[in-house]
Design an enzyme around this catalytic site. Structure first.
Site, PDB file in Angstrom:
ATOM      1  N   GLU A  20       0.831  -1.208   0.000  1.00  0.00           N
ATOM      2  CA  GLU A  20       0.000   0.000   0.000  1.00  0.00           C
ATOM      3  C   GLU A  20       0.862   1.252   0.000  1.00  0.00           C
ATOM      4  O   GLU A  20       1.888   1.317   0.677  1.00  0.00           O
ATOM      5  CB  GLU A  20      -0.900   0.002   1.237  1.00  0.00           C
ATOM      6  CG  GLU A  20      -1.768   1.255   1.375  1.00  0.00           C
ATOM      7  CD  GLU A  20      -2.588   1.246   2.648  1.00  0.00           C
ATOM      8  OE1 GLU A  20      -3.432   0.325   2.782  1.00  0.00           O
ATOM      9  OE2 GLU A  20      -2.383   2.117   3.516  1.00  0.00           O
ATOM     10  N   ALA A 118     -21.025  -3.972   3.615  1.00  0.00           N
ATOM     11  CA  ALA A 118     -21.804  -4.905   2.785  1.00  0.00           C
ATOM     12  C   ALA A 118     -22.696  -4.157   1.801  1.00  0.00           C
ATOM     13  O   ALA A 118     -22.882  -4.601   0.660  1.00  0.00           O
ATOM     14  CB  ALA A 118     -22.638  -5.826   3.670  1.00  0.00           C
ATOM     15  N   GLN A 170      -6.456  -5.905   8.533  1.00  0.00           N
ATOM     16  CA  GLN A 170      -5.764  -4.849   9.242  1.00  0.00           C
ATOM     17  C   GLN A 170      -4.413  -5.408   9.670  1.00  0.00           C
ATOM     18  O   GLN A 170      -4.199  -6.618   9.661  1.00  0.00           O
ATOM     19  CB  GLN A 170      -6.612  -4.420  10.448  1.00  0.00           C
ATOM     20  CG  GLN A 170      -6.080  -3.248  11.232  1.00  0.00           C
ATOM     21  CD  GLN A 170      -5.836  -2.024  10.390  1.00  0.00           C
ATOM     22  OE1 GLN A 170      -4.763  -1.928   9.766  1.00  0.00           O
ATOM     23  NE2 GLN A 170      -6.786  -1.112  10.335  1.00  0.00           N
ATOM     24  N   ARG A 267       7.493   3.945   1.759  1.00  0.00           N
ATOM     25  CA  ARG A 267       8.886   3.493   1.679  1.00  0.00           C
ATOM     26  C   ARG A 267       8.919   2.239   0.798  1.00  0.00           C
ATOM     27  O   ARG A 267       9.268   1.135   1.240  1.00  0.00           O
ATOM     28  CB  ARG A 267       9.434   3.217   3.078  1.00  0.00           C
ATOM     29  CG  ARG A 267       9.319   4.413   4.006  1.00  0.00           C
ATOM     30  CD  ARG A 267      10.132   4.343   5.282  1.00  0.00           C
ATOM     31  NE  ARG A 267      10.200   3.048   5.906  1.00  0.00           N
ATOM     32  CZ  ARG A 267       9.306   2.562   6.768  1.00  0.00           C
ATOM     33  NH1 ARG A 267       8.216   3.259   7.058  1.00  0.00           N
ATOM     34  NH2 ARG A 267       9.485   1.375   7.337  1.00  0.00           N
TER      35      ARG A 267
END
Length: 280
Positions: A20, A118, A170, A267
């Site tokens: 990400e 949802a 997560q 990074r």
């Protein structure tokens, strides 16, 4: 789903690692980020782009796509109407983007048409069919608003039943936490791929801030180890790489996932090290 999560084989080790990034503040920073992406010696199956402002997210996604990478944008529906999401989907299709991480987001407005993830997944599927691959978030530490860990998994299953293709978790700080989460998902009948989110830790201050924002638990032992190395930038980077690679390697060896997703804080050059370690 092969266009986003290709099956691994001897010729597709690049499918092992995704990551990400976030939109930059200036055009110069964006150009530098794209240059560093192009220096990678492998092609990731996707580059996820966090959403702070949708215009900035879509702009960066367009740059990422134009330079030969497959982008996945975050879409947080909790503050959006159907018309606004439809505009995002139309723009995404115009720039050739095929991947969406569907989220509710931290804020939910009274005017939203998507009080739950949802609802957003269902809308995307109804409007665009199978055009998009849709990921949804999973919470090994349990979503902070969940009534219970059991109900959190039930709600996750509903997201999948509405059309999600895979689950991106997560951040996890131990392979045991991720493996237990996968076990609980499988026991309730969730069969889609589950990909662990792993943080490339920068320092103790940023780690505590990240954990507080995401409301995830950081093992005390990890914090103590970090405090022991962060006075040396070389030791800190080596420690970060060791920790992230070990979490990913343990998960791969357990067979609960066959890929890993890294939160880079832009990074991206460090992802090359992760890929090298996991494929050597």
């Amino acid at each position: 789903m092969t266009h986003i999560l290709p099956q691994r084989n001897a010729d597709s080790s690049s499918s092992l690692v995704s990551f990400e990034i976030s939109p930059c503040q200036t055009n110069e920073e964006t150009s530098d980020l794209i240059k560093r992406l192009k220096c990678l010696q492998f092609k990731p199956p996707l580059v996820a782009i966090a959403c702070h402002q949708l215009d900035a997210t879509l702009s960066l996604a367009k740059e990422v796509q134009a330079n030969g990478f497959d982008a996945m944008i975050h879409v947080a529906g909790g503050t959006m109407t159907e018309a606004e999401v439809a505009d995002v989907l139309d723009t995404a299709q115009m720039i050739g983007l095929r991947h969406i991480l569907a989220l509710r987001g931290d804020c939910v407005s009274e005017s939203t048409d998507f009080p739950h993830t949802a609802d957003l997944v269902r809308f995307i599927r109804k409007r665009t069919g199978k055009y998009f691959t849709i990921a949804v978030g999973g919470y090994p530490d349990t979503h902070p608003e969940a009534i219970s860990p059991e109900m959190d998994i039930i709600y996750l299953k509903q997201k999948v039943e509405c059309g999600a293709d895979f689950i991106l978790t997560q951040v996890v700080f131990t392979s045991e936490r991720f493996n237990d989460f996968v076990r609980r998902c499988r026991e309730i009948g969730i069969t889609v791929p589950i990909v662990p989110g792993i943080l490339l830790i920068e320092n103790s201050q940023s780690l505590r801030k990240f954990a507080n924002i995401c409301q995830v638990e950081v093992p005390e032992m990890l914090l103590k180890e970090l405090e022991g190395v962060e006075n040396s930038s070389r030791d800190l980077q080596q420690w970060t790489h060791n920790v992230a690679a070990q979490i990913a390697r343990d998960i791969l060896e357990a067979g609960t996932s066959d890929r890993a997703h890294f939160f880079t804080m832009n990074r991206v050059q460090e992802v090359q090290e992760m890929h090298s370690r996991l494929t050597s």
